[in-house]
Write a protein that holds these residues in place. Structure first.
Motif, PDB file in Angstrom:
ATOM      1  N   GLY A 258      -6.817   0.948   5.928  1.00 50.76           N
ATOM      2  CA  GLY A 258      -5.937   1.907   5.293  1.00 50.76           C
ATOM      3  C   GLY A 258      -5.548   1.471   3.895  1.00 50.76           C
ATOM      4  O   GLY A 258      -5.830   0.345   3.469  1.00 50.76           O
ATOM      5  N   GLY A 259      -4.837   2.377   3.205  1.00 51.06           N
ATOM      6  CA  GLY A 259      -4.324   2.021   1.892  1.00 51.06           C
ATOM      7  C   GLY A 259      -3.083   1.155   1.996  1.00 51.06           C
ATOM      8  O   GLY A 259      -2.838   0.284   1.167  1.00 51.06           O
ATOM      9  N   ALA A 260      -2.279   1.429   3.014  1.00 46.58           N
ATOM     10  CA  ALA A 260      -1.081   0.631   3.271  1.00 46.58           C
ATOM     11  C   ALA A 260      -0.902   0.493   4.777  1.00 46.58           C
ATOM     12  O   ALA A 260      -1.399   1.335   5.556  1.00 46.58           O
ATOM     13  CB  ALA A 260       0.144   1.284   2.644  1.00 46.58           C
ATOM     14  N   TYR A 261      -0.193  -0.554   5.156  1.00 45.19           N
ATOM     15  CA  TYR A 261      -0.007  -0.847   6.577  1.00 45.19           C
ATOM     16  C   TYR A 261       1.487  -1.044   6.837  1.00 45.19           C
ATOM     17  O   TYR A 261       2.180  -1.718   6.062  1.00 45.19           O
ATOM     18  CB  TYR A 261      -0.774  -2.111   6.967  1.00 45.19           C
ATOM     19  CG  TYR A 261      -2.264  -2.001   6.695  1.00 45.19           C
ATOM     20  CD1 TYR A 261      -3.154  -1.625   7.688  1.00 45.19           C
ATOM     21  CD2 TYR A 261      -2.772  -2.261   5.416  1.00 45.19           C
ATOM     22  CE1 TYR A 261      -4.520  -1.512   7.424  1.00 45.19           C
ATOM     23  CE2 TYR A 261      -4.130  -2.153   5.135  1.00 45.19           C
ATOM     24  CZ  TYR A 261      -5.002  -1.776   6.147  1.00 45.19           C
ATOM     25  OH  TYR A 261      -6.353  -1.668   5.888  1.00 45.19           O
ATOM     26  N   VAL A 262       1.954  -0.470   7.927  1.00 44.77           N
ATOM     27  CA  VAL A 262       3.377  -0.549   8.272  1.00 44.77           C
ATOM     28  C   VAL A 262       3.503  -1.096   9.688  1.00 44.77           C
ATOM     29  O   VAL A 262       3.040  -0.462  10.653  1.00 44.77           O
ATOM     30  CB  VAL A 262       4.046   0.845   8.189  1.00 44.77           C
ATOM     31  CG1 VAL A 262       5.513   0.746   8.594  1.00 44.77           C
ATOM     32  CG2 VAL A 262       3.912   1.434   6.789  1.00 44.77           C
TER      33      VAL A 262
END
Length: 592
Positions: A317-321
């Motif tokens: 992904g572009g960002a991970y949470v």
């Protein structure tokens, strides 16, 4: 390993923080994938009702009794604390007494719904009182996000009741729904202690009973529409049911509201746009992969399981949470060798005591929600330089939590007093209706020695190391327990309530000693502090936006980011933080 997929944002965990961020991302027309370790059983009306029936059939009505785990994604259970067994490896010296739920909706499936804001002074307790840690942000910065969280979760309260200890609200703002009515028990206690002051710290403190904010549906204010039960059908359709739009006063908020009038995070996910949001249940993330050159997260490895076993997958992904919970976030970071020296440390809770007694006249016990009011005056004050702050919940459930009433009351009348027939009915009517219960939740400060680690020698059914908990309640909190006990005794004396508190004959809880006093405490489910925010990587894991200092496309969200939590239940604050993080994350992705 299966083929990799790519999403704008990959979220680990479908609890309240993960749900709010995933919904915000999908609202912005960015693609989001939510990986939930537990099952997805309660999305349909029939699925939820099976959990209600499971609760009704359970012998012990504890926080987990409606939400049994899938064996592949085990979770802590308060019934295991006495034996020191179960999912947590208890390292001691004291036992950690709280639990959480691994399922779509997370621990909001079994929470009470209390939605208190932290106090302004809670954010700067080090500067103000010389103890604990300061937050990198203050109340004023978070206040607009408290309002957004209260709307998103559907909180019922009146601002007029909540202006105390410096709490401020936006101009013209009031909660989306009016406060839940005080119970008959609340009003009787409020009348009985009117004018009471107690000596805590430097001076007398007036004590009052007041309603608290709760994420349970009540009468909506203009422009707000409560969301009750939504039935998500197998073919993909969703039907709103005509139940759950108002709290009906069932006394089982914890662990389950039978009509779904209480918020849970599954409701937020149901409102998200499926065009942009995908949720995969029974998907346990086992590793965070890092690009060695950029230091960015390059992907997540997860195990997708069913009754026949599991398969290994990877997603990018572009960002991970990480929104898997304070313990699970820390566990995953440790499994991946990330986060440095601060990950897992400063684990907190609100160790809580019970006080119980018999009122001089019937007060309507076992009627209404589990609790509708509290005593908030001792949440703040100069005494916090010496001992912990505390607050009380006023129970509507008699001695259920403290002794197992009404079952144990009935058994005692029959076996010990030999009653039956009309005399038994008269005895129970006189005793049960007068039962009073107070819950005394005490502040705990961050301590690096209280921490989550992993034990590779003890693994769950998927082969993932289980979390080990090292935990001790320090003198600051024990002194707060002593002060809270004195206040409870003063309240009982003023109200003419016969103090029946006797931990030796009540429900078993772990104990700690303070001088010659023994306190039996239970956890409140208020985990915090395992990846706390701070001013830099030298003292913390994430910044004020819950963004990892070391890996800038990684966010760790939830109560684990809270450096302290004062005396407020953490859910509303972690929800406000999640909404703030979502706005920053979306803005950063829009900028490219």
């Amino acid at each position: 390993m299966s083929d990799e997929e790519w999403y704008d944002v990959v979220v680990v965990g479908a609890g309240v923080a993960g749900a709010l961020i995933a919904k915000a991302v999908s609202d912005a027309k960015l693609t989001a994938l939510v990986l939930e370790a537990g099952p997805e059983r309660a999305t349909s009306f029939d699925g939820y009702q099976r959990h209600v029936r499971h609760f009704y059939a359970a012998a012990a009505k504890n926080a987990e009794s409606a939400w049994p785990p899938d064996p592949h994604a085990p979770q802590p259970d308060t019934a295991d604390i006495r034996q020191g067994s179960g999912y947590f490896i208890q390292r001691g010296p004291d036992r950690y007494g709280s639990s959480y739920t691994r399922a779509r909706g997370g621990s909001t499936l079994h929470w009470l719904g209390v939605s208190l804001r932290m106090l302004p002074e809670d954010f700067g307790i080090r500067t103000r009182y010389g103890v604990g840690r300061d937050w990198p942000i203050g109340y004023d910065e978070l206040e607009p996000y408290y309002r957004k969280a209260e709307v998103a979760m559907g909180v019922s309260a009146d601002v007029a009741d909540q202006r105390y200890h410096g709490l401020t609200f936006g101009e013209g703002y009031d909660y989306p729904m009016r406060r839940l009515p005080l119970s008959y028990s609340d009003t009787k206690l409020a009348e009985a202690i009117a004018g009471l002051t107690v000596d805590v710290g430097a001076g007398p403190v007036p004590v009052t009973v007041r309603s608290y904010p709760a994420a349970r549906n009540s009468t909506p204010r203009p422009g707000y529409r409560p969301i009750g039960t939504i039935d998500k059908r197998p073919e993909g359709g969703e039907v709103e049911m005509f139940v759950g739009e108002r709290c009906a006063g069932n006394t089982s908020c914890t662990p389950i509201c039978p009509i779904q009038a209480k918020y849970n995070a599954g409701r937020t996910l149901t409102q998200a746009d499926d065009t942009y949001l995908r949720l995969i249940p029974q998907a346990v993330v086992s590793h965070i992969d890092i690009d060695s050159e950029s230091g960015q997260v390059s992907g997540l490895t997860y195990l997708r399981y069913d009754d026949s076993g599991f398969t290994i997958h990877r997603v990018r992904g572009g960002a991970y949470v990480l929104a898997a919970h304070a313990v699970e976030n820390a566990k995953l970071m440790l499994l991946s060798g990330l986060g440095g020296q601060h990950v897992g440390r400063n684990l907190m809770d609100h160790p809580a005591l019970y006080a119980w007694g018999l009122a001089p006249e019937p007060i309507g016990a076992f009627r209404g929600p589990l609790s509708t009011a509290g005593i908030e005056e001792l949440r703040a004050g100069a005494f916090r330089s010496q001992h912990a702050a505390f607050r009380f919940d006023v129970g509507n459930d008699g001695w259920r939590a403290t002794t197992g009433a009404p079952d144990t009351t009935v058994a005692a009348a029959i076996r010990q007093q030999g009653l039956y027939g009309p005399r038994l009915r008269e005895s129970l009517a006189a005793a049960l209706s007068r039962q009073v219960r107070l819950s005394l939740a005490v502040e705990q400060l961050p301590d690096p020695a209280n921490q989550v680690t992993i034990d590779p020698s003890q693994r769950d059914p998927l082969g993932i190391p289980r979390p080990a908990i090292s935990y001790q309640i320090d003198d600051y909190t024990k002194a707060g327990m002593a002060a809270a006990t004195q206040v409870a005794q003063a309240i009982f004396q003023r109200a003419g309530i016969a103090d029946c508190t006797d931990h030796a004959s009540g429900t078993w809880f772990p104990t700690v000693t303070w001088g010659d006093q023994v306190f039996a405490y239970h956890g409140m489910g208020h985990f915090a502090g395992t990846h706390a925010m701070g001013s830099g990587p030298h003292d913390s894991v994430v910044d004020s936006y819950q963004r990892s200092w070391e890996h800038r496309n990684l966010y760790l969200v939830g109560s684990g980011s809270m450096p302290t939590m004062g005396t407020s239940n953490p859910t509303l604050t972690l929800a406000a933080l999640a909404i703030r993080t979502a706005e920053q994350l979306i803005a950063s992705m829009s900028r490219g």
